[in-house]
Design a protein around this motif. Structure first.
Motif, PDB file in Angstrom:
ATOM      1  N   ARG A   1       0.866  -1.178   0.000  1.00  8.62           N
ATOM      2  CA  ARG A   1       0.000   0.000   0.000  1.00  8.62           C
ATOM      3  C   ARG A   1       0.911   1.239   0.000  1.00  8.62           C
ATOM      4  NH1 ARG A   1      -4.890  -2.034  -1.027  1.00  8.62           N
ATOM      5  NH2 ARG A   1      -6.007  -2.938   0.714  1.00  8.62           N
TER       6      ARG A   1
ATOM      7  N   TRP B   1       0.824  -6.843   9.254  1.00  6.76           N
ATOM      8  CA  TRP B   1      -0.343  -6.866   8.345  1.00  6.76           C
ATOM      9  C   TRP B   1      -0.802  -8.304   8.105  1.00  6.76           C
ATOM     10  CZ3 TRP B   1       0.491  -8.883   3.221  1.00  6.76           C
ATOM     11  CH2 TRP B   1      -0.675  -8.954   2.455  1.00  6.76           C
TER      12      TRP B   1
ATOM     13  N   ARG C   1      -4.430 -10.024   9.033  1.00  8.95           N
ATOM     14  CA  ARG C   1      -5.270 -10.691   8.026  1.00  8.95           C
ATOM     15  C   ARG C   1      -5.610 -12.117   8.441  1.00  8.95           C
ATOM     16  NH1 ARG C   1      -6.448  -9.116   2.717  1.00  8.95           N
ATOM     17  NH2 ARG C   1      -7.029 -11.247   2.233  1.00  8.95           N
TER      18      ARG C   1
ATOM     19  N   GLN D   1     -12.772  -3.978  11.738  1.00  4.06           N
ATOM     20  CA  GLN D   1     -14.055  -4.581  11.308  1.00  4.06           C
ATOM     21  C   GLN D   1     -15.079  -3.493  11.008  1.00  4.06           C
ATOM     22  OE1 GLN D   1     -13.921  -8.137  11.364  1.00  4.06           O
ATOM     23  NE2 GLN D   1     -11.878  -7.518  11.972  1.00  4.06           N
TER      24      GLN D   1
ATOM     25  N   GLY E   1     -15.912  -2.407   7.373  1.00  4.69           N
ATOM     26  CA  GLY E   1     -17.116  -3.181   7.096  1.00  4.69           C
ATOM     27  C   GLY E   1     -18.435  -2.429   7.158  1.00  4.69           C
TER      28      GLY E   1
ATOM     29  N   LEU F   1     -19.048   0.461  -5.713  1.00  6.37           N
ATOM     30  CA  LEU F   1     -18.760   1.052  -4.412  1.00  6.37           C
ATOM     31  C   LEU F   1     -17.477   1.875  -4.462  1.00  6.37           C
ATOM     32  CD1 LEU F   1     -20.463   0.548  -1.940  1.00  6.37           C
ATOM     33  CD2 LEU F   1     -18.845  -1.191  -1.255  1.00  6.37           C
TER      34      LEU F   1
ATOM     35  N   ALA G   1      -9.386  -0.411  -3.446  1.00  6.72           N
ATOM     36  CA  ALA G   1      -8.335   0.216  -2.634  1.00  6.72           C
ATOM     37  C   ALA G   1      -7.025   0.002  -3.395  1.00  6.72           C
ATOM     38  CB  ALA G   1      -8.292  -0.438  -1.261  1.00  6.72           C
TER      39      ALA G   1
ATOM     40  N   HIS H   1      -3.483  -0.724  -4.920  1.00  6.80           N
ATOM     41  CA  HIS H   1      -2.280  -1.432  -4.470  1.00  6.80           C
ATOM     42  C   HIS H   1      -1.060  -0.644  -4.957  1.00  6.80           C
ATOM     43  CE1 HIS H   1      -4.224  -5.722  -4.302  1.00  6.80           C
ATOM     44  NE2 HIS H   1      -5.112  -4.796  -4.008  1.00  6.80           N
TER      45      HIS H   1
ATOM     46  N   ASN I   1     -15.251  -6.746  -7.073  1.00  3.75           N
ATOM     47  CA  ASN I   1     -15.755  -5.732  -6.157  1.00  3.75           C
ATOM     48  C   ASN I   1     -15.117  -5.817  -4.769  1.00  3.75           C
ATOM     49  OD1 ASN I   1     -17.664  -3.654  -5.583  1.00  3.75           O
ATOM     50  ND2 ASN I   1     -18.847  -5.146  -4.441  1.00  3.75           N
TER      51      ASN I   1
ATOM     52  N   GLY J   1     -11.908  -6.643  -4.319  1.00  2.00           N
ATOM     53  CA  GLY J   1     -10.466  -6.490  -4.438  1.00  2.00           C
ATOM     54  C   GLY J   1      -9.786  -7.748  -4.936  1.00  2.00           C
ATOM     55  N   PHE J   2      -8.453  -7.746  -4.802  1.00  2.00           N
ATOM     56  CA  PHE J   2      -7.667  -8.755  -5.521  1.00  2.00           C
ATOM     57  C   PHE J   2      -6.503  -9.321  -4.707  1.00  2.00           C
ATOM     58  CE2 PHE J   2      -9.544  -5.768  -8.456  1.00  2.00           C
ATOM     59  CZ  PHE J   2     -10.163  -6.605  -9.368  1.00  2.00           C
TER      60      PHE J   2
ATOM     61  N   ARG K   1      -4.622  -9.021  -1.056  1.00  2.00           N
ATOM     62  CA  ARG K   1      -5.347  -7.973  -0.330  1.00  2.00           C
ATOM     63  C   ARG K   1      -6.856  -8.166  -0.383  1.00  2.00           C
ATOM     64  NH1 ARG K   1      -2.987  -4.054   3.075  1.00  2.00           N
ATOM     65  NH2 ARG K   1      -0.805  -4.100   2.566  1.00  2.00           N
TER      66      ARG K   1
ATOM     67  N   CYS L   1     -10.666  -8.647   0.059  1.00  2.00           N
ATOM     68  CA  CYS L   1     -11.382  -8.331   1.296  1.00  2.00           C
ATOM     69  C   CYS L   1     -11.576  -9.577   2.172  1.00  2.00           C
ATOM     70  CB  CYS L   1     -12.745  -7.748   0.954  1.00  2.00           C
ATOM     71  SG  CYS L   1     -13.783  -7.466   2.392  1.00  2.00           S
TER      72      CYS L   1
HETATM   73  C1  HEM Z   1     -20.094  -4.951   0.635  1.00  2.00           C
HETATM   74  C2  HEM Z   1     -19.172  -5.025   1.539  1.00  2.00           C
HETATM   75  C3  HEM Z   1     -17.697  -4.890   1.294  1.00  2.00           C
HETATM   76  C4  HEM Z   1     -17.022  -4.575   0.160  1.00  2.00           C
HETATM   77  C5  HEM Z   1     -17.576  -4.290  -1.228  1.00  2.00           C
HETATM   78  C6  HEM Z   1     -15.614  -4.594   0.481  1.00  2.00           C
HETATM   79  C7  HEM Z   1     -14.620  -4.324  -0.426  1.00  2.00           C
HETATM   80  C8  HEM Z   1     -13.271  -4.294  -0.098  1.00  2.00           C
HETATM   81  C9  HEM Z   1     -12.225  -3.937  -1.024  1.00  2.00           C
HETATM   82  C10 HEM Z   1     -12.404  -3.533  -2.477  1.00  2.00           C
HETATM   83  C11 HEM Z   1     -11.068  -4.011  -0.340  1.00  2.00           C
HETATM   84  C12 HEM Z   1      -9.670  -3.724  -0.897  1.00  2.00           C
HETATM   85  C13 HEM Z   1      -9.064  -4.999  -1.448  1.00  2.00           C
HETATM   86  C14 HEM Z   1      -7.786  -4.771  -2.198  1.00  2.00           C
HETATM   87  O1  HEM Z   1      -6.965  -3.965  -1.754  1.00  2.00           O
HETATM   88  O2  HEM Z   1      -7.585  -5.408  -3.250  1.00  2.00           O
HETATM   89  C15 HEM Z   1     -11.371  -4.425   1.006  1.00  2.00           C
HETATM   90  C16 HEM Z   1     -10.438  -4.613   1.981  1.00  2.00           C
HETATM   91  C17 HEM Z   1     -10.737  -4.955   3.279  1.00  2.00           C
HETATM   92  N1  HEM Z   1     -11.978  -5.252   3.793  1.00  2.00           N
HETATM   93 FE1  HEM Z   1     -13.706  -5.199   2.775  1.00  2.00          FE
HETATM   94  N2  HEM Z   1     -15.467  -4.919   1.798  1.00  2.00           N
HETATM   95  C18 HEM Z   1     -16.717  -5.113   2.335  1.00  2.00           C
HETATM   96  C19 HEM Z   1     -17.021  -5.479   3.640  1.00  2.00           C
HETATM   97  C20 HEM Z   1     -16.098  -5.774   4.605  1.00  2.00           C
HETATM   98  C21 HEM Z   1     -16.404  -6.272   5.928  1.00  2.00           C
HETATM   99  C22 HEM Z   1     -17.803  -6.605   6.453  1.00  2.00           C
HETATM  100  C23 HEM Z   1     -15.208  -6.392   6.588  1.00  2.00           C
HETATM  101  C24 HEM Z   1     -14.902  -6.888   7.984  1.00  2.00           C
HETATM  102  C25 HEM Z   1     -15.684  -7.329   8.820  1.00  2.00           C
HETATM  103  C26 HEM Z   1     -14.162  -5.978   5.689  1.00  2.00           C
HETATM  104  C27 HEM Z   1     -12.828  -5.961   5.995  1.00  2.00           C
HETATM  105  C28 HEM Z   1     -11.831  -5.577   5.122  1.00  2.00           C
HETATM  106  C29 HEM Z   1     -10.431  -5.468   5.484  1.00  2.00           C
HETATM  107  C30 HEM Z   1      -9.835  -5.735   6.866  1.00  2.00           C
HETATM  108  C31 HEM Z   1      -9.738  -5.081   4.329  1.00  2.00           C
HETATM  109  C32 HEM Z   1      -8.255  -4.829   4.175  1.00  2.00           C
HETATM  110  C33 HEM Z   1      -7.553  -6.052   3.594  1.00  2.00           C
HETATM  111  C34 HEM Z   1      -6.076  -5.830   3.336  1.00  2.00           C
HETATM  112  O3  HEM Z   1      -5.681  -4.692   3.044  1.00  2.00           O
HETATM  113  O4  HEM Z   1      -5.323  -6.795   3.442  1.00  2.00           O
HETATM  114  N3  HEM Z   1     -14.732  -5.611   4.499  1.00  2.00           N
HETATM  115  N4  HEM Z   1     -12.725  -4.601   1.131  1.00  2.00           N
END
Ligand code: HEM
Length: 498
Positions: free
Chosen positions: A98, A122, A126, A289, A293, A355, A360, A362, A419, A421-422, A425, A427
């Motif tokens: 990041r 990190w 995860r 969270q 989230g 959304l 997010a 990379h 949607n 991510g990839f 990373r 989600c």
């Molecule tokens: C409709 C609901 C959600 C969408 C569309 C969504 C989408 C995303 C996306 C696009 C990313 C970035 C992935 C990337 O960098 O490639 C992400 C990361 C993340 N999401 Fe979600 N998310 C959702 C709900 C949630 C929920 C409910 C939680 C936890 C309870 C959550 C926890 C996280 C965390 C911790 C990351 C960071 C992962 C990382 O950087 O390693 N997300 N999410």
């Protein structure tokens, strides 16, 4: 010295040099608008149009891998699923960092899993989330999801004008209860309030126009110095960050004996069996969270409500499925395999309402080459999900809202593949988010018709959404809409539990 040897050696050198110059990886950057010295492409991106649309147009001219530079920052835009997967998934080892934003570092947002670069801390964070929010562990959270959803119809019935808030508080309730065992107040909850304040502050801190984000050396100047207001702001934001991390965690520590707290993710994070007895990591991982989230899940539900309003035929079809599977009762998580149309609506919603058109971003942490182009270390990678979601070769008639495209023998590309991510990373809350969105939407559609609102004679108006300028922000609300919630029939009253 034998002169023929010298000649042979010279010829050898020339041949080797030629071969090297032919095969040497080129330093040619991917194509894109030319830009101007120093500021680069800053003025090539019109501010009155969605950025992803501009990038899609560039793609039609130059191909699916593009380059732009703004000041010293390189951006690589990926306009196809193929290029995105090739880099962010197949080469995920180097494409999972990041970018560090000085304001994020000072406010300590970079200590959250979502913003921390690919350190051991990190990956431990995860692992914790994946361990408890996926696979066999996930269903342990279903009773809380079901309990929160069962309360939703009565809340909507009593105060339909606040539909948007009710959906939000159902999501927040699920997160706070599963994470800390804490039941938030419907109105003015202290932890909810401070976390939403943090989310607003994050958007401010992320602005590329913040001078501190451009001239990071300013962080080393005294905060009281005139012109160094960004540093003062970031230090204030840090206080909010710490309140969000410490407040609910300390509440949970003080209420350990409460059975819901003892079962919570926060308690389980601390006894995870992973190599961490690190309170710090458990505390920050619990906090993420809500931060990652809440708005993501809520705004998708707002968009699904809008989609139902605009596509009454789809709504009727969903209700017919609900009636035939459930009879006269509310849905539970056990019904999900029998309600494929509800899941298809959510897949289509995520495609139809992006959304975050770039998710997010990379960052690549070493030099690379792709399709003959040079990708410089430190470049920010922007997968253009807007281009993917509107590609007519992937989704025929892409502007139409058609859940059917996700069903049948040959479903079209599942928006869940981009949607969330990839690669490394992707989600970690995906399965939880999908589960809760399913039950909220199914519950709402079982009890209510989401109908158009034009005047008081239609009933109570619920207004949701937000007028917004084009931006890279994630997550985004749908654009504004107004609807009214009508009980489907007399017997729906019995489902309210009043
Ligand atoms: C409709 C609901 C959600 C969408 C569309 C969504 C989408 C995303 C996306 C696009 C990313 C970035 C992935 C990337 O960098 O490639 C992400 C990361 C993340 N999401 Fe979600 N998310 C959702 C709900 C949630 C929920 C409910 C939680 C936890 C309870 C959550 C926890 C996280 C965390 C911790 C990351 C960071 C992962 C990382 O950087 O390693 N997300 N999410």
């Amino acid at each position: 010295m034998d002169s023929s040897l010298l000649v042979k050696a010279s010829i050898g050198l020339v041949v080797a040099g030629t071969i090297y110059s032919i095969t040497r990886p080129s330093k040619k950057l991917p194509p894109g608008p030319k830009g101007i010295p120093v500021i680069g492409n800053l003025f090539d991106v019109p501010l009155d149009k969605e950025f992803w649309v501009t990038f899609r147009e560039w793609g039609q001219k130059w191909g699916d891998v593009l380059h732009m530079r703004i000041f010293g920052f390189h951006f690589i835009i990926l306009n196809s699923m193929e290029a995105t997967k090739d880099l962010l998934e197949k080469r995920g080892k180097i494409y999972s960092a990041r970018a560090s934003l000085p304001m994020f570092e000072i406010a300590e947002y970079s200590k959250l899993v979502a913003f921390e670069t690919n350190t051991n801390r990190w990956s431990d964070g995860r692992k914790l989330i994946m361990q408890f929010l996926t696979g066999k562990e996930l269903p342990k959270l279903y009773p809380t999801i079901e309990d929160e959803c069962s309360k939703l119809p009565a809340k909507i019935y009593k105060n339909p004008a606040k539909l948007g808030d009710h959906l939000e508080m159902s999501v927040v309730g699920i997160i706070m209860r599963t994470t800390y065992g804490y039941v938030p107040d419907e109105e003015n909850d202290r932890f909810t309030h401070i976390t939403f304040k943090l989310l607003d502050e994050m958007l401010v801190a992320a602005r590329p126009t913040n001078i501190l984000n451009v001239f990071s050396f300013m962080r080393y100047l005294p905060p009281w110095l005139p012109g160094n207001g960004n540093l003062r702001t970031a230090l204030k934001f840090r206080e909010t960050m710490h309140a969000v991390v410490d407040g609910p965690y300390e509440w949970a520590q003080a209420n350990k004996e409460n059975p819901e707290v003892a079962q919570s993710l926060c308690a389980r994070f601390q006894n995870s069996g992973l190599d961490i007895d690190d309170k710090d990591l458990a505390e920050w991982t619990a906090a993420v969270q809500f931060i990652a989230g809440a708005d993501t899940t809520t705004f998708t539900l707002h968009a699904a409500t809008k989609a139902m309003l605009l596509n009454q035929d789809v709504q009727r079809k969903a209700q017919a499925e609900l009636d035939s599977v459930l009879g006269h009762r509310l849905p539970t998580m056990a019904d999900r395999p029998n309600l494929p149309y509800i899941d298809a609506i959510l897949k289509e919603t995520s495609r139809w309402h992006l959304l975050g058109p770039f998710g997010a971003p990379h960052m690549v942490d070493s030099d690379d080459h792709y399709k003959g182009y040079f990708i410089p270390k430190g470049a920010i990678i922007l997968p253009n999900m807007g281009a993917i979601a509107s590609d007519p070769t992937v989704y025929p008639d892409p502007t139409a809202f058609q859940p059917e495209r996700h069903l049948g023998e040959e479903p079209q590309l599942d928006s869940g593949h981009y949607n969330f991510g990839f690669g490394r990373r992707v989600c970690p809350g995906k399965a939880l988010a999908q589960a809760e969105m399913f039950l909220v939407l199914a519950t709402m559609l079982k009890v209510f018709d989401i109908a158009p609102w034009t005047s008081e004679k239609d009933g109570v108006k619920a207004a949701i959404g937000e007028a917004r300028a084009p931006s890279m922000d994630m997550p985004r609300r749908p654009t504004p809409f107004e609807c009214t919630m009508k009980l489907r029939n007399e017997s729906s009253l019995e489902l309210l539990g009043l």
